[in-house]
Scaffold this active site. Structure first.
Site, short mmCIF file in Angstrom:
data_model
loop_
_atom_site.label_atom_id
_atom_site.label_comp_id
_atom_site.label_asym_id
_atom_site.label_seq_id
_atom_site.Cartn_x
_atom_site.Cartn_y
_atom_site.Cartn_z
N TYR A 19 0.83 -1.21 0.00
CA TYR A 19 0.00 0.00 0.00
C TYR A 19 0.86 1.26 0.00
O TYR A 19 0.74 2.10 0.88
CB TYR A 19 -0.94 0.00 1.21
CG TYR A 19 -1.79 -1.24 1.26
CD1 TYR A 19 -2.94 -1.35 0.47
CD2 TYR A 19 -1.43 -2.33 2.06
CE1 TYR A 19 -3.70 -2.50 0.50
CE2 TYR A 19 -2.19 -3.48 2.08
CZ TYR A 19 -3.32 -3.56 1.30
OH TYR A 19 -4.07 -4.70 1.31
N TYR A 147 -11.54 -8.65 6.45
CA TYR A 147 -10.43 -8.59 5.50
C TYR A 147 -10.10 -10.00 5.04
O TYR A 147 -9.93 -10.91 5.87
CB TYR A 147 -9.18 -7.94 6.13
CG TYR A 147 -8.02 -7.95 5.15
CD1 TYR A 147 -7.98 -7.04 4.10
CD2 TYR A 147 -7.01 -8.91 5.23
CE1 TYR A 147 -6.96 -7.07 3.16
CE2 TYR A 147 -5.98 -8.94 4.31
CZ TYR A 147 -5.95 -8.02 3.27
OH TYR A 147 -4.95 -8.05 2.35
N ASP A 248 -12.16 -18.00 7.46
CA ASP A 248 -10.83 -17.54 7.07
C ASP A 248 -9.98 -17.40 8.34
O ASP A 248 -10.09 -16.41 9.06
CB ASP A 248 -10.97 -16.20 6.32
CG ASP A 248 -9.62 -15.60 5.94
OD1 ASP A 248 -8.58 -16.13 6.36
OD2 ASP A 248 -9.61 -14.60 5.20
N LYS A 277 -0.43 -17.55 6.60
CA LYS A 277 0.42 -16.76 7.49
C LYS A 277 1.35 -17.57 8.40
O LYS A 277 2.44 -17.92 7.96
CB LYS A 277 -0.44 -15.77 8.29
CG LYS A 277 -0.96 -14.66 7.38
CD LYS A 277 -1.33 -13.41 8.13
CE LYS A 277 -1.44 -12.22 7.20
NZ LYS A 277 -2.81 -11.84 6.85
C1 LIG Z 1 -3.42 -11.68 5.53
C2 LIG Z 1 -4.78 -12.22 5.34
C3 LIG Z 1 -5.21 -12.68 4.08
C4 LIG Z 1 -4.37 -12.57 2.84
O1 LIG Z 1 -3.21 -13.32 2.91
P1 LIG Z 1 -1.97 -12.98 1.93
O2 LIG Z 1 -0.98 -14.06 2.22
O3 LIG Z 1 -1.50 -11.61 2.32
O4 LIG Z 1 -2.49 -13.01 0.54
C5 LIG Z 1 -6.49 -13.22 4.01
N1 LIG Z 1 -7.29 -13.29 5.09
C6 LIG Z 1 -6.90 -12.87 6.30
C7 LIG Z 1 -7.82 -13.01 7.46
C8 LIG Z 1 -5.64 -12.31 6.48
O5 LIG Z 1 -5.27 -11.85 7.68
#
Ligand SMILES: *Cc1c(COP(=O)(O)O)cnc(C)c1O
Length: 427
Positions: A19, A147, A248, A277
């Site tokens: 960003y 997100y 997610d 992550k």
């Molecule tokens: C960071 C994140 C993503 C995206 O992951 P990237 O590896 O950056 O593409 C998706 N969902 C959540 C909840 C996240 O924290």
């Protein structure tokens, strides 16, 4: 090493950061190495890291066990295509993910980043309903302040405001949004918190493929912690209306919220689960999308005859090997006690900051601490000050927050909370 100015000059002229603007780049600090919870800058200064590189480096940097796993796998093979071939790192990681996650999540799709894992989850949900000859069920229901990543499908389910939907309107699929949950984790459950989502499901279930949300912790969209009962209601409503549920857990997976997976706070299981992550302990980019045999077999029985996705670096052996080592390292550590101790200390040291006139809320869950300010912080001013104070934190919007490595020591965590107190006192 090149001198610092040569390095930063090239960076500012040619490299994008997350960003960032190429016209008006923000300052960056060159790093020469990182060890444990310390980041060493090229100028020799050492910073205590409170970010774990955005949820990832849960064991700290440069961990001997992870280094060894990576070196060992490098000697075998760095990569082979996953089309038509398989290997032990993928199988061992798959075995762990199937074992660690609850029944019936037992089919694993590996991809290279969190955003792609979300794309894969969305595509699974769409192919599932196509195979059931209900292709009218093609929209998603998401939460405000959510997100899910930066690719187009993921962006379409991010918060419409912070996800900058107007910038790409017309290109993004149009999804449905329920208000963000307001009933906080640890508060008394307020049954009205679920009403808006329930109404949307009632009105739109015929066009809905799935509900997608971040369980318990809304991360990059606002760092908010909500009530586990909300998830139990989501599970019930999705079952009732025949809509899949995608959880997610890319940010929350692998212990961050105090449970191995945040869904465990509510003792519920999604139809599709996204992980990423911290999965490799912050070493390499790797993600996974898990689903049940039922969903997997159904979606493969459709006209396509298979699941239509296959990244080049799918199940990269280096990433899988380091992930296996990271998961074993985590499970063989007293991670629950460590996270509970971090939570206790964060509460003790951050909650008093709520007395400052500039602070509107302080909240802590697991190894996550958040100080919410009344006004957006000025990153250009606060970031250099934090570095001066010897810590690495990356506030955004109105939030000064931290999610350190689980191995952080009391005095190191104290230095982080002290620095937060300092910049707030100066604000
Ligand atoms: C960071 C994140 C993503 C995206 O992951 P990237 O590896 O950056 O593409 C998706 N969902 C959540 C909840 C996240 O924290």
């Amino acid at each position: 090493m090149q001198d610092i100015k040569t390095l930063t000059d090239f960076d500012q002229q040619h490299l994008w950061h997350p960003y960032s603007s190429i016209i008006d780049p923000s300052p960056v600090w060159p790093v020469s190495s990182a060890q444990g919870v310390r980041i060493r800058l090229a100028d020799g200064r050492e910073l205590i890291d409170g970010m774990a590189s955005w949820w990832c480096a849960i064991h700290g940097y440069n961990h001997p066990v992870l280094n060894r796993a990576l070196a060992k796998q490098t000697e075998q093979m760095a990569h082979v295509m996953f089309g038509g071939l398989t290997h032990e790192p993928a199988v061992e990681l798959g075995r762990r993910l199937v074992n660690l996650t609850p029944e019936p999540l037992d089919k694993v799709f590996f991809s290279d980043s969190g955003s792609v894992a979300v794309e894969v989850a969305i595509k699974m949900a769409l192919q599932y309903w196509q195979a059931r000859e209900q292709s009218g069920k093609h929209r998603l229901l998401s939460l405000r302040k959510g997100y899910h990543g930066d690719t187009f499908g993921a962006m379409s389910v991010c918060d419409p405001v912070t996800g900058m939907h107007e910038l790409f309107s017309g290109l993004l699929p149009s999804q449905l949004f329920a208000p963000a949950p307001t009933c906080a984790f640890g508060a008394d459950w307020d049954a009205t918190d679920i009403s808006a989502l329930a109404t949307l499901l009632e009105q739109h279930h015929q066009e809905l493929a799935a509900v997608i949300l971040e369980p318990i912790v809304q991360g990059a969209g606002g760092m908010r912690f909500y009530h586990p009962e909300y998830l139990r209601q989501v599970r019930k409503l999705c079952d009732h209306y025949g809509v899949l549920w995608i959880a997610d857990e890319i940010a929350t997976g692998f212990g961050r919220s105090g449970q191995l997976f945040a869904c465990e706070h509510a003792d519920v299981v999604p139809d599709i689960l996204c992980l990423g992550k911290a999965m490799t302990g912050g070493y390499l980019s790797l993600a996974a999308t898990l689903t049940s045999t039922h969903v997997a077999e159904t979606l493969c029985s459709g006209s396509a005859g298979c699941f239509m996705h296959g990244p080049t670096f799918m199940a990269n052996p280096l990433a899988c090997a380091v992930s296996v080592a990271s998961i074993d390292l985590l499970l063989n550590s007293p991670w629950q006690q460590r996270i509970a101790a971090i939570e206790t200390q964060l509460r003790a040291e951050l909650v008093p900051l709520a007395n400052h006139a500039t602070v509107t809320d302080v909240r802590v869950l697991g190894a996550i601490g958040v100080v919410e300010m009344k006004e957006a912080v000025d990153l250009c001013q606060i970031q250099p000050r934090l570095v001066e104070l010897g810590v690495w934190l990356r506030p955004f919007g109105r939030l000064i927050y931290l999610m350190p490595a689980y191995v952080i020591k009391t005095d190191e965590l104290g230095a982080l909370t002290h620095a937060i107190g300092q910049v707030i006192a100066e604000s």
